[in-house]
Design an enzyme around this catalytic site. Structure first.
Site, PDB file in Angstrom:
ATOM      1  N   ARG A  72      45.568  -0.907  -2.008  1.00  0.00           N
ATOM      2  CA  ARG A  72      45.641  -1.509  -3.345  1.00  0.00           C
ATOM      3  C   ARG A  72      44.986  -2.873  -3.179  1.00  0.00           C
ATOM      4  O   ARG A  72      45.422  -3.660  -2.354  1.00  0.00           O
ATOM      5  CB  ARG A  72      47.093  -1.663  -3.792  1.00  0.00           C
ATOM      6  CG  ARG A  72      47.889  -0.344  -3.819  1.00  0.00           C
ATOM      7  CD  ARG A  72      49.243  -0.536  -4.471  1.00  0.00           C
ATOM      8  NE  ARG A  72      50.202   0.476  -4.087  1.00  0.00           N
ATOM      9  CZ  ARG A  72      50.287   1.707  -4.617  1.00  0.00           C
ATOM     10  NH1 ARG A  72      49.446   2.075  -5.553  1.00  0.00           N
ATOM     11  NH2 ARG A  72      51.208   2.553  -4.211  1.00  0.00           N
ATOM     12  N   ASP A 131      50.749  10.594 -14.276  1.00  0.00           N
ATOM     13  CA  ASP A 131      50.937   9.690 -15.425  1.00  0.00           C
ATOM     14  C   ASP A 131      49.616   9.151 -15.983  1.00  0.00           C
ATOM     15  O   ASP A 131      49.560   8.016 -16.445  1.00  0.00           O
ATOM     16  CB  ASP A 131      51.842   8.514 -15.009  1.00  0.00           C
ATOM     17  CG  ASP A 131      51.212   7.657 -13.906  1.00  0.00           C
ATOM     18  OD1 ASP A 131      50.205   8.081 -13.323  1.00  0.00           O
ATOM     19  OD2 ASP A 131      51.737   6.564 -13.646  1.00  0.00           O
ATOM     20  N   ARG A 164      80.289  17.995  -2.949  1.00  0.00           N
ATOM     21  CA  ARG A 164      79.929  16.645  -3.388  1.00  0.00           C
ATOM     22  C   ARG A 164      78.924  16.685  -4.536  1.00  0.00           C
ATOM     23  O   ARG A 164      78.243  17.691  -4.742  1.00  0.00           O
ATOM     24  CB  ARG A 164      79.249  15.889  -2.241  1.00  0.00           C
ATOM     25  CG  ARG A 164      80.199  15.445  -1.160  1.00  0.00           C
ATOM     26  CD  ARG A 164      79.409  14.889   0.013  1.00  0.00           C
ATOM     27  NE  ARG A 164      80.276  14.213   0.957  1.00  0.00           N
ATOM     28  CZ  ARG A 164      79.938  13.937   2.205  1.00  0.00           C
ATOM     29  NH1 ARG A 164      78.743  14.290   2.673  1.00  0.00           N
ATOM     30  NH2 ARG A 164      80.774  13.300   2.985  1.00  0.00           N
ATOM     31  N   ARG A 173      56.981   6.209 -10.582  1.00  0.00           N
ATOM     32  CA  ARG A 173      56.774   4.921 -11.263  1.00  0.00           C
ATOM     33  C   ARG A 173      57.459   4.929 -12.626  1.00  0.00           C
ATOM     34  O   ARG A 173      58.634   5.236 -12.687  1.00  0.00           O
ATOM     35  CB  ARG A 173      55.266   4.644 -11.408  1.00  0.00           C
ATOM     36  CG  ARG A 173      54.901   3.199 -11.115  1.00  0.00           C
ATOM     37  CD  ARG A 173      53.409   3.031 -11.192  1.00  0.00           C
ATOM     38  NE  ARG A 173      52.771   3.260  -9.926  1.00  0.00           N
ATOM     39  CZ  ARG A 173      52.679   2.346  -8.968  1.00  0.00           C
ATOM     40  NH1 ARG A 173      53.162   1.158  -9.137  1.00  0.00           N
ATOM     41  NH2 ARG A 173      52.084   2.625  -7.838  1.00  0.00           N
TER      42      ARG A 173
HETATM   43  O1  F6P Z   1      51.965   5.745  -7.591  1.00  0.00           O
HETATM   44  C1  F6P Z   1      52.433   6.492  -6.535  1.00  0.00           C
HETATM   45  C2  F6P Z   1      53.717   5.931  -5.987  1.00  0.00           C
HETATM   46  O2  F6P Z   1      54.140   6.758  -4.928  1.00  0.00           O
HETATM   47  C3  F6P Z   1      54.840   5.738  -7.025  1.00  0.00           C
HETATM   48  O3  F6P Z   1      55.494   6.942  -7.327  1.00  0.00           O
HETATM   49  C4  F6P Z   1      55.700   4.737  -6.333  1.00  0.00           C
HETATM   50  O4  F6P Z   1      56.448   3.983  -7.280  1.00  0.00           O
HETATM   51  C5  F6P Z   1      54.691   3.855  -5.636  1.00  0.00           C
HETATM   52  O5  F6P Z   1      53.510   4.627  -5.481  1.00  0.00           O
HETATM   53  C6  F6P Z   1      55.110   3.370  -4.272  1.00  0.00           C
HETATM   54  O6  F6P Z   1      54.129   2.511  -3.815  1.00  0.00           O
HETATM   55  P1  F6P Z   1      54.038   2.022  -2.304  1.00  0.00           P
HETATM   56  O7  F6P Z   1      53.526   3.176  -1.480  1.00  0.00           O
HETATM   57  O8  F6P Z   1      53.062   0.902  -2.350  1.00  0.00           O
HETATM   58  O9  F6P Z   1      55.405   1.648  -1.867  1.00  0.00           O
END
Ligand code: F6P
Length: 330
Positions: A72, A131, A164, A173
């Site tokens: 990212r 999404d 349980r 997300r």
């Molecule tokens: O967008 C993919 C995802 O796996 C989401 O489902 C999750 O919230 C996020 O990325 C987690 O990001 P990272 O791998 O940076 O912790």
């Protein structure tokens, strides 16, 4: 020969390697020279770009993750770094770039496209969150759902042995797709997602009655965006009167051997991306709807909000309305 590059950006998904394999093979078939960009937009800025060959993709189709790494990139938000990235592409004579990623990655791709006339861009929706507006399927979703299914089936074994309630948190997300489809296909008793309002009091009435009639365990699926898993587990203990545990599935949902469906979708997505670029499309995303592929403008994909398919949402609402308990015998 004309040069074409590919990169992976954002969360990796199973099926990216299958896409890389198809990319190399189909590029050669079409008389193009394929290039890999490592580490997503970060690698584009740092010129981590190299020619790809058949040997680079040998044996990778069955592996999750991405051989060319992902990232990212914060730097990519700055125009000076995007200019560097474009110049790096030009220095390798690259005319086309394919981006595997989610809507954040496509926003970056749109900026690159706006800032260059000479390079064509094509996006392939790749995120387990499913999404992205404009497409009903994103690469990696089927594998993630199958991993969730395997995990839930295993948790059911211990839930039933101990009597349980298990609250299982899925990724996604802001989108409840993974949670909803998993609840519908894994026999869960509860599904909490941001798209559907829910009332725990209604669940309480039904669950208490079921417990009295002999139900020994519960499976609840909760979408990560609700940040509600711990409270839901406490609710089971306090209100339903059953011991509970939370399992956060986490990043296992992003890895693993890609399913046949994801391998096939990787093959098709890449084929449509390359065909579109060769037909002269400069900036599009390959989308999949109602069993067919189309190419949409990036802005119609990256800047619109995704809505879960209305039929699935209807099933989810019925699920939360607890219709099924009217006929269920435990
Ligand atoms: O967008 C993919 C995802 O796996 C989401 O489902 C999750 O919230 C996020 O990325 C987690 O990001 P990272 O791998 O940076 O912790």
């Amino acid at each position: 020969m004309r040069n074409i590059a590919i990169l992976c950006s954002g969360g990796d998904v199973s099926g990216m390697n299958a896409a890389l394999k198809r990319f190399v093979e189909y590029s050669f078939d079409k008389g193009l020279t394929p290039y890999f960009v490592e580490h997503g937009f970060e690698g584009l800025i740092d010129n981590k770009i190299y020619r790809a060959s058949y040997s680079d993709v040998a044996g990778i189709i069955s592996r999750g993750g991405t051989k060319i790494y992902t990232a990212r990139s914060k730097r990519f938000l700055e125009q000076k770094y995007r200019e560097l990235a474009l110049n790096n592409l030009r220095s390798h004579g690259i005319e086309y770039l394919i981006v595997l990623g989610g809507d954040g990655s496509f926003k970056g791709m749109q900026k690159l496209s706006d800032e260059s006339e000479d390079i064509g861009f094509s996006g392939i929706p790749s995120t387990i969150d499913n999404d992205i507006a404009g497409t009903e399927y994103c690469l990696g979703v089927d594998t993630a759902l199958n991993i969730i299914r395997t995990a839930i089936d295993a948790i059911r074994d211990t839930a039933s042995s101990f009597g349980r309630a298990f609250v299982i948190e899925t990724m996604g997300r802001e989108c409840g797709y993974l949670a909803l489809v998993s609840a519908l296909t894994c026999g869960a008793e509860m599904c909490l997602i941001p798209e559907i309002p829910y009332d725990l009091n209604r669940y309480k009435k039904h669950f208490k009655k079921q417990k009295e009639e002999g139900r020994a365990y519960f499976i609840a699926i909760v979408s990560e965006s609700l940040q509600d898993s711990e409270q839901t587990a406490k609710w089971f203990e306090d209100e339903v009167g059953i011991e509970s545990r939370v399992t956060v599935l986490g990043h296992i949902q992003r890895g693993g051997n890609p399913t046949v469906y994801d391998r096939l979708m990787a093959f098709k997505f890449v084929t449509h991306a390359i065909d579109g670029l060769l037909e002269g499309e400069k900036s599009s995303v390959v989308c999949y709807n109602a069993g067919g592929f189309s190419r949409q403008k990036i802005e119609n994909v990256a800047f619109k909000k995704y809505q879960i398919n209305s039929e699935l949402l209807k099933f989810g609402k019925e699920f939360n309305a607890l219709e099924k308990y009217k006929v269920q015998k435990v």
